[in-house]
Write a protein that holds these residues in place. Structure first.
Motif, PDB file in Angstrom:
ATOM      1  N   ASP A  56       0.830  -1.205   0.000  1.00 32.92           N
ATOM      2  CA  ASP A  56       0.000   0.000   0.000  1.00 32.92           C
ATOM      3  C   ASP A  56       0.863   1.254   0.000  1.00 32.92           C
ATOM      4  O   ASP A  56       0.555   2.228  -0.690  1.00 32.92           O
ATOM      5  CB  ASP A  56      -0.916   0.019   1.230  1.00 32.92           C
ATOM      6  N   ALA A  59       2.244   1.793  -3.443  1.00 28.20           N
ATOM      7  CA  ALA A  59       1.178   2.308  -4.310  1.00 28.20           C
ATOM      8  C   ALA A  59       0.916   3.782  -4.026  1.00 28.20           C
ATOM      9  O   ALA A  59       0.701   4.578  -4.947  1.00 28.20           O
ATOM     10  CB  ALA A  59      -0.089   1.482  -4.125  1.00 28.20           C
ATOM     11  N   ALA A  60       0.926   4.172  -2.747  1.00 29.93           N
ATOM     12  CA  ALA A  60       0.692   5.559  -2.364  1.00 29.93           C
ATOM     13  C   ALA A  60       1.777   6.471  -2.920  1.00 29.93           C
ATOM     14  O   ALA A  60       1.483   7.547  -3.453  1.00 29.93           O
ATOM     15  CB  ALA A  60       0.625   5.680  -0.845  1.00 29.93           C
ATOM     16  N   LEU A  63       1.332   6.804  -6.696  1.00 30.57           N
ATOM     17  CA  LEU A  63       0.232   7.720  -7.005  1.00 30.57           C
ATOM     18  C   LEU A  63       0.639   9.163  -6.745  1.00 30.57           C
ATOM     19  O   LEU A  63       0.409  10.043  -7.582  1.00 30.57           O
ATOM     20  CB  LEU A  63      -1.004   7.360  -6.168  1.00 30.57           C
ATOM     21  N   VAL A  89      -1.518   5.598 -14.203  1.00 26.64           N
ATOM     22  CA  VAL A  89      -1.456   5.335 -12.756  1.00 26.64           C
ATOM     23  C   VAL A  89      -2.624   6.014 -12.055  1.00 26.64           C
ATOM     24  O   VAL A  89      -3.324   5.400 -11.242  1.00 26.64           O
ATOM     25  CB  VAL A  89      -0.101   5.820 -12.170  1.00 26.64           C
ATOM     26  N   ARG A  92      -5.931   4.276 -12.928  1.00 27.30           N
ATOM     27  CA  ARG A  92      -6.020   2.946 -12.303  1.00 27.30           C
ATOM     28  C   ARG A  92      -6.463   3.059 -10.839  1.00 27.30           C
ATOM     29  O   ARG A  92      -7.334   2.331 -10.382  1.00 27.30           O
ATOM     30  CB  ARG A  92      -4.675   2.226 -12.400  1.00 27.30           C
ATOM     31  N   HIS A  93      -5.877   4.008 -10.124  1.00 32.63           N
ATOM     32  CA  HIS A  93      -6.270   4.210  -8.723  1.00 32.63           C
ATOM     33  C   HIS A  93      -7.690   4.756  -8.611  1.00 32.63           C
ATOM     34  O   HIS A  93      -8.447   4.332  -7.737  1.00 32.63           O
ATOM     35  CB  HIS A  93      -5.285   5.142  -8.013  1.00 32.63           C
ATOM     36  N   GLN A  96     -10.685   2.261  -8.549  1.00 39.28           N
ATOM     37  CA  GLN A  96     -10.877   1.338  -7.425  1.00 39.28           C
ATOM     38  C   GLN A  96     -12.137   1.691  -6.630  1.00 39.28           C
ATOM     39  O   GLN A  96     -12.681   2.784  -6.755  1.00 39.28           O
ATOM     40  CB  GLN A  96      -9.649   1.367  -6.500  1.00 39.28           C
ATOM     41  N   ALA A 115      -6.170   1.012  -0.276  1.00 39.10           N
ATOM     42  CA  ALA A 115      -6.457   1.161  -1.709  1.00 39.10           C
ATOM     43  C   ALA A 115      -7.708   2.006  -1.928  1.00 39.10           C
ATOM     44  O   ALA A 115      -7.766   2.821  -2.863  1.00 39.10           O
ATOM     45  CB  ALA A 115      -6.609  -0.204  -2.364  1.00 39.10           C
ATOM     46  N   LEU A 118      -6.705   5.583  -1.329  1.00 40.28           N
ATOM     47  CA  LEU A 118      -5.964   6.114  -2.479  1.00 40.28           C
ATOM     48  C   LEU A 118      -6.904   6.385  -3.646  1.00 40.28           C
ATOM     49  O   LEU A 118      -6.695   7.343  -4.412  1.00 40.28           O
ATOM     50  CB  LEU A 118      -4.853   5.149  -2.889  1.00 40.28           C
ATOM     51  N   ALA A 119      -7.959   5.575  -3.784  1.00 36.30           N
ATOM     52  CA  ALA A 119      -8.941   5.814  -4.840  1.00 36.30           C
ATOM     53  C   ALA A 119      -9.633   7.157  -4.635  1.00 36.30           C
ATOM     54  O   ALA A 119      -9.883   7.895  -5.593  1.00 36.30           O
ATOM     55  CB  ALA A 119      -9.972   4.681  -4.868  1.00 36.30           C
ATOM     56  N   ALA A 122      -7.212   9.815  -5.675  1.00 37.50           N
ATOM     57  CA  ALA A 122      -7.076   9.806  -7.137  1.00 37.50           C
ATOM     58  C   ALA A 122      -8.291  10.441  -7.807  1.00 37.50           C
ATOM     59  O   ALA A 122      -8.142  11.210  -8.772  1.00 37.50           O
ATOM     60  CB  ALA A 122      -6.870   8.378  -7.630  1.00 37.50           C
TER      61      ALA A 122
END
Length: 194
Positions: A56, A59-60, A63, A89, A92-93, A96, A115, A118-119, A122
């Motif tokens: 995670d 991913a953060a 992003l 990128v 994609r986020h 979610q 996730a 992060l969505a 995003a």
């Protein structure tokens, strides 16, 4: 609190988790999954830590840097490369599942995974970068700060991410440089009488 939220938008405050980007050693505020959890809770996105792990966190950071790159392009007036990696990128986020909102006896509860958090970041970045607010993107005028914000001021002349921090520091520094001990009018006159 481990994090600051001067911008009023989650996506732009999220960019501020890497402070002083232009410095040789920027200050990383998301150095561990626990600090990412703290950001989610301190931002008000979640009522409790989502339990972020190393994946995670990676991913953060991915992003955050993609959004920063896209924000830089918007500020510079460059078109976004919609087929490029940063847009992919971000999209994609944004695709979610969102943060879960539930109504309970105590009111609204916000929960979910990292996730999902992060969505949310995003999605807000997509709205800013793809909408009319993109024209309002600015980077703080204090040389040591690289925080990005939306300039909604009258006349669009705001210079700092936040007056109480960066604006105050710039003004204090300017005041001090104007009033250095050796430059004060009284100091020059006193030196002449010695």
């Amino acid at each position: 609190m481990n994090h600051a939220f001067p911008c009023g938008t989650l996506a732009l405050d999220f960019l501020g988790t890497l402070r002083a980007r232009r410095n040789p050693l920027p200050a990383e505020k998301l150095g561990t999954p626990e600090l990412l959890d703290d950001w989610f809770v301190e931002s008000g996105m979640f009522d409790g830590a989502p339990g972020a792990d190393e994946a995670d966190l990676a991913a953060a950071l991915e992003l955050r840097e993609s959004v920063y790159s896209l924000v830089e392009a918007r500020i510079a007036g460059r078109p976004l490369d919609v087929d490029g990696g940063d847009v992919a990128v971000l999209n994609r986020h944004a695709a979610q599942a969102p943060v879960v909102l539930r109504l309970g006896p105590g009111g609204t509860r916000r929960s979910g995974t990292a996730a999902q958090g992060l969505a949310t970041v995003a999605r807000e970045a997509v709205e800013i970068l793809g909408g009319p607010d993109a024209a309002l993107l600015r980077e703080c005028g204090r040389p040591e700060c690289t925080q990005v914000y939306l300039d909604r001021s009258r006349g669009h002349r705001r210079e700092w991410c936040a007056m109480r921090t960066c604006g105050n520091r710039v003004k204090v520094s300017a005041y001090r440089s104007r009033h250095r001990t050796g430059d004060a009018p009284g100091a020059t006159a006193a030196a002449g009488h010695v």
